[in-house]
Every structure is written in structure tokens, then in C-alpha cells.
Scaffold this motif. Structure first.
Motif, PDB file in Angstrom:
ATOM      1  N   SER A   3      43.735  10.218  -8.445  1.00 41.60           N
ATOM      2  CA  SER A   3      43.454   9.545  -9.722  1.00 41.60           C
ATOM      3  C   SER A   3      44.344  10.088 -10.823  1.00 41.60           C
ATOM      4  O   SER A   3      43.968  11.016 -11.538  1.00 41.60           O
ATOM      5  CB  SER A   3      41.988   9.743 -10.112  1.00 41.60           C
ATOM      6  OG  SER A   3      41.138   9.288  -9.095  1.00 41.60           O
ATOM      7  N   GLY A   4      45.531   9.554 -10.948  1.00 41.03           N
ATOM      8  CA  GLY A   4      46.405   9.965 -12.037  1.00 41.03           C
ATOM      9  C   GLY A   4      47.020  11.331 -11.807  1.00 41.03           C
ATOM     10  O   GLY A   4      47.252  11.758 -10.677  1.00 41.03           O
ATOM     11  N   LYS A   5      47.266  12.039 -12.910  1.00 39.00           N
ATOM     12  CA  LYS A   5      47.948  13.331 -12.880  1.00 39.00           C
ATOM     13  C   LYS A   5      46.915  14.455 -12.988  1.00 39.00           C
ATOM     14  O   LYS A   5      46.259  14.590 -14.013  1.00 39.00           O
ATOM     15  CB  LYS A   5      48.952  13.403 -14.024  1.00 39.00           C
ATOM     16  CG  LYS A   5      50.071  12.380 -13.878  1.00 39.00           C
ATOM     17  CD  LYS A   5      50.858  12.166 -15.151  1.00 39.00           C
ATOM     18  CE  LYS A   5      51.702  13.344 -15.503  1.00 39.00           C
ATOM     19  NZ  LYS A   5      52.644  13.057 -16.620  1.00 39.00           N
ATOM     20  N   THR A   6      46.804  15.238 -11.922  1.00 39.68           N
ATOM     21  CA  THR A   6      45.787  16.293 -11.852  1.00 39.68           C
ATOM     22  C   THR A   6      46.442  17.599 -11.442  1.00 39.68           C
ATOM     23  O   THR A   6      47.279  17.629 -10.535  1.00 39.68           O
ATOM     24  CB  THR A   6      44.697  15.925 -10.827  1.00 39.68           C
ATOM     25  OG1 THR A   6      44.167  14.640 -11.149  1.00 39.68           O
ATOM     26  CG2 THR A   6      43.578  16.950 -10.835  1.00 39.68           C
ATOM     27  N   ILE A   7      46.042  18.682 -12.123  1.00 39.98           N
ATOM     28  CA  ILE A   7      46.476  20.021 -11.746  1.00 39.98           C
ATOM     29  C   ILE A   7      45.244  20.805 -11.332  1.00 39.98           C
ATOM     30  O   ILE A   7      44.290  20.933 -12.102  1.00 39.98           O
ATOM     31  CB  ILE A   7      47.208  20.736 -12.900  1.00 39.98           C
ATOM     32  CG1 ILE A   7      48.504  19.988 -13.230  1.00 39.98           C
ATOM     33  CG2 ILE A   7      47.491  22.203 -12.525  1.00 39.98           C
ATOM     34  CD1 ILE A   7      49.269  20.568 -14.402  1.00 39.98           C
ATOM     35  N   PHE A   8      45.272  21.304 -10.107  1.00 42.92           N
ATOM     36  CA  PHE A   8      44.184  22.127  -9.587  1.00 42.92           C
ATOM     37  C   PHE A   8      44.557  23.589  -9.793  1.00 42.92           C
ATOM     38  O   PHE A   8      45.642  24.030  -9.390  1.00 42.92           O
ATOM     39  CB  PHE A   8      43.950  21.821  -8.107  1.00 42.92           C
ATOM     40  CG  PHE A   8      43.440  20.431  -7.870  1.00 42.92           C
ATOM     41  CD1 PHE A   8      42.093  20.148  -7.962  1.00 42.92           C
ATOM     42  CD2 PHE A   8      44.321  19.399  -7.582  1.00 42.92           C
ATOM     43  CE1 PHE A   8      41.617  18.860  -7.754  1.00 42.92           C
ATOM     44  CE2 PHE A   8      43.860  18.106  -7.382  1.00 42.92           C
ATOM     45  CZ  PHE A   8      42.503  17.834  -7.470  1.00 42.92           C
ATOM     46  N   PHE A   9      43.647  24.315 -10.421  1.00 47.54           N
ATOM     47  CA  PHE A   9      43.814  25.736 -10.739  1.00 47.54           C
ATOM     48  C   PHE A   9      42.925  26.527  -9.786  1.00 47.54           C
ATOM     49  O   PHE A   9      41.704  26.491  -9.894  1.00 47.54           O
ATOM     50  CB  PHE A   9      43.427  25.957 -12.201  1.00 47.54           C
ATOM     51  CG  PHE A   9      43.239  27.383 -12.637  1.00 47.54           C
ATOM     52  CD1 PHE A   9      44.156  28.365 -12.301  1.00 47.54           C
ATOM     53  CD2 PHE A   9      42.156  27.731 -13.425  1.00 47.54           C
ATOM     54  CE1 PHE A   9      43.984  29.680 -12.728  1.00 47.54           C
ATOM     55  CE2 PHE A   9      41.968  29.037 -13.860  1.00 47.54           C
ATOM     56  CZ  PHE A   9      42.883  30.010 -13.512  1.00 47.54           C
ATOM     57  N   PHE A  10      43.541  27.203  -8.810  1.00 40.00           N
ATOM     58  CA  PHE A  10      42.807  27.964  -7.795  1.00 40.00           C
ATOM     59  C   PHE A  10      42.598  29.393  -8.301  1.00 40.00           C
ATOM     60  O   PHE A  10      43.559  30.066  -8.687  1.00 40.00           O
ATOM     61  CB  PHE A  10      43.582  27.961  -6.477  1.00 40.00           C
ATOM     62  CG  PHE A  10      43.652  26.596  -5.867  1.00 40.00           C
ATOM     63  CD1 PHE A  10      42.703  26.191  -4.940  1.00 40.00           C
ATOM     64  CD2 PHE A  10      44.634  25.700  -6.237  1.00 40.00           C
ATOM     65  CE1 PHE A  10      42.749  24.920  -4.377  1.00 40.00           C
ATOM     66  CE2 PHE A  10      44.692  24.423  -5.688  1.00 40.00           C
ATOM     67  CZ  PHE A  10      43.745  24.038  -4.764  1.00 40.00           C
ATOM     68  N   THR A  11      41.338  29.830  -8.283  1.00 38.99           N
ATOM     69  CA  THR A  11      40.971  31.084  -8.919  1.00 38.99           C
ATOM     70  C   THR A  11      39.753  31.691  -8.244  1.00 38.99           C
ATOM     71  O   THR A  11      39.164  31.080  -7.354  1.00 38.99           O
ATOM     72  CB  THR A  11      40.702  30.826 -10.423  1.00 38.99           C
ATOM     73  OG1 THR A  11      40.452  32.052 -11.090  1.00 38.99           O
ATOM     74  CG2 THR A  11      39.561  29.865 -10.635  1.00 38.99           C
ATOM     75  N   ALA A  12      39.387  32.885  -8.666  1.00 40.24           N
ATOM     76  CA  ALA A  12      38.155  33.548  -8.221  1.00 40.24           C
ATOM     77  C   ALA A  12      37.735  34.532  -9.308  1.00 40.24           C
ATOM     78  O   ALA A  12      38.581  35.103  -9.999  1.00 40.24           O
ATOM     79  CB  ALA A  12      38.370  34.273  -6.900  1.00 40.24           C
ATOM     80  N   ASP A  13      36.441  34.737  -9.426  1.00 43.42           N
ATOM     81  CA  ASP A  13      35.914  35.627 -10.459  1.00 43.42           C
ATOM     82  C   ASP A  13      36.369  37.070 -10.292  1.00 43.42           C
ATOM     83  O   ASP A  13      36.512  37.799 -11.259  1.00 43.42           O
ATOM     84  CB  ASP A  13      34.380  35.580 -10.482  1.00 43.42           C
ATOM     85  CG  ASP A  13      33.843  34.258 -10.985  1.00 43.42           C
ATOM     86  OD1 ASP A  13      34.583  33.523 -11.661  1.00 43.42           O
ATOM     87  OD2 ASP A  13      32.668  33.958 -10.689  1.00 43.42           O
ATOM     88  N   TRP A  14      36.599  37.501  -9.064  1.00 49.31           N
ATOM     89  CA  TRP A  14      36.967  38.887  -8.787  1.00 49.31           C
ATOM     90  C   TRP A  14      38.462  39.164  -8.959  1.00 49.31           C
ATOM     91  O   TRP A  14      38.909  40.303  -8.890  1.00 49.31           O
ATOM     92  CB  TRP A  14      36.553  39.273  -7.373  1.00 49.31           C
ATOM     93  CG  TRP A  14      37.023  38.297  -6.333  1.00 49.31           C
ATOM     94  CD1 TRP A  14      36.313  37.271  -5.785  1.00 49.31           C
ATOM     95  CD2 TRP A  14      38.325  38.238  -5.736  1.00 49.31           C
ATOM     96  NE1 TRP A  14      37.094  36.579  -4.883  1.00 49.31           N
ATOM     97  CE2 TRP A  14      38.329  37.156  -4.839  1.00 49.31           C
ATOM     98  CE3 TRP A  14      39.479  39.002  -5.867  1.00 49.31           C
ATOM     99  CZ2 TRP A  14      39.450  36.808  -4.081  1.00 49.31           C
ATOM    100  CZ3 TRP A  14      40.602  38.657  -5.110  1.00 49.31           C
ATOM    101  CH2 TRP A  14      40.571  37.582  -4.229  1.00 49.31           C
ATOM    102  N   CYS A  15      39.240  38.131  -9.197  1.00 46.83           N
ATOM    103  CA  CYS A  15      40.705  38.229  -9.264  1.00 46.83           C
ATOM    104  C   CYS A  15      41.144  38.626 -10.678  1.00 46.83           C
ATOM    105  O   CYS A  15      41.001  37.843 -11.616  1.00 46.83           O
ATOM    106  CB  CYS A  15      41.302  36.883  -8.862  1.00 46.83           C
ATOM    107  SG  CYS A  15      43.052  36.692  -9.225  1.00 46.83           S
ATOM    108  N   GLY A  16      41.684  39.821 -10.815  1.00 47.85           N
ATOM    109  CA  GLY A  16      42.118  40.304 -12.119  1.00 47.85           C
ATOM    110  C   GLY A  16      43.189  39.447 -12.760  1.00 47.85           C
ATOM    111  O   GLY A  16      43.174  39.212 -13.974  1.00 47.85           O
ATOM    112  N   ASP A  17      44.139  38.958 -11.960  1.00 46.06           N
ATOM    113  CA  ASP A  17      45.198  38.117 -12.507  1.00 46.06           C
ATOM    114  C   ASP A  17      44.666  36.751 -12.932  1.00 46.06           C
ATOM    115  O   ASP A  17      45.185  36.141 -13.867  1.00 46.06           O
ATOM    116  CB  ASP A  17      46.331  37.963 -11.493  1.00 46.06           C
ATOM    117  CG  ASP A  17      47.060  39.285 -11.260  1.00 46.06           C
ATOM    118  OD1 ASP A  17      47.033  40.151 -12.159  1.00 46.06           O
ATOM    119  OD2 ASP A  17      47.660  39.449 -10.179  1.00 46.06           O
ATOM    120  N   CYS A  18      43.608  36.287 -12.268  1.00 46.69           N
ATOM    121  CA  CYS A  18      42.956  35.033 -12.665  1.00 46.69           C
ATOM    122  C   CYS A  18      42.232  35.227 -13.992  1.00 46.69           C
ATOM    123  O   CYS A  18      42.311  34.373 -14.885  1.00 46.69           O
ATOM    124  CB  CYS A  18      41.961  34.587 -11.600  1.00 46.69           C
ATOM    125  SG  CYS A  18      42.694  34.302  -9.973  1.00 46.69           S
TER     126      CYS A  18
END
Length: 103
Positions: free
Chosen positions: A16-31
């Protein structure tokens, strides 16, 4: 930013159109480092829908998409992958913006 709730929703959003998925986790310091900057990035790129994907909740999807490091970003437009910024390194707002500008 909306959060992905199901694989069915992933399929709908990527088609559906232009979508960016941001993959992350709560424990990830860089996230945790990039998350506070995401609202600014979203506002500067309003032509995209941004969707946060919890890596731990969607581990099989991450495997299918070869997301082996987080934070990572994968962009789709109408079902076709248009770009990816996927690695395990910390990402700055400037690097994410530069990635989006190449799409």
C-alpha cells in the motif's frame, strides 16, 4: 509511528504505497538511540508510512527479510522493495535521512 500487529498487516502495508519498516527491539541500545529521532524523520518524510516492527515478536519475518542486525530499515513501494538500510550498526538521523533520500 504505528506498530506492526500481524503478518497480514505487514503484507497489506508493504503493498500500500510507500512504507518504511523500522526493525527494532526494546533491549537494543542502538535502537533506543535512534527512536527519539524517529518522529522528526517521519515528519520530514511525510510521503512515507513508517511502521515499527518488534524484532522479537516477528523473528520469522526478520529471517525471511534477512534482517540480522537492528536497528534496520526496509522500504517498499506497492509491494516492491525499494531499498534497505540493514546492519547492526548504530544509525544517526543523518544516515537514516540519507537512506530515505535515495529511495
Amino acid at each position: 509511528m504505528r506498530e506492526l500487529k500481524s503478518l497480514a498487516e505487514f503484507e497489506t502495508l508493504k503493498n500500500s504505497g510507500k512504507t518504511i519498516f523500522f526493525f527494532t527491539a526494546d533491549w537494543c541500545g542502538d535502537c533506543v538511540f535512534i527512536k527519539p529521532l524517529m518522529p522528526e524523520i517521519e515528519n520530514e518524510h511525510a510521503d512515507f508510512t513508517f511502521v515499527q516492527v518488534d524484532r522479537d515478536e516477528f523473528i520469522d519475518l526478520c529471517g525471511d527479510l534477512a534482517i540480522f542486525g537492528i536497528p534496520s530499515f526496509v522500504a517498499f513501494e506497492n509491494g516492491i522493495e525499494t531499498g534497505r538500510f540493514v546492519n547492526k550498526d548504530r544509525k544517526t538521523k543523518e544516515e537514516v535521512t540519507q537512506f530515505i533520500n535515495t529511495l
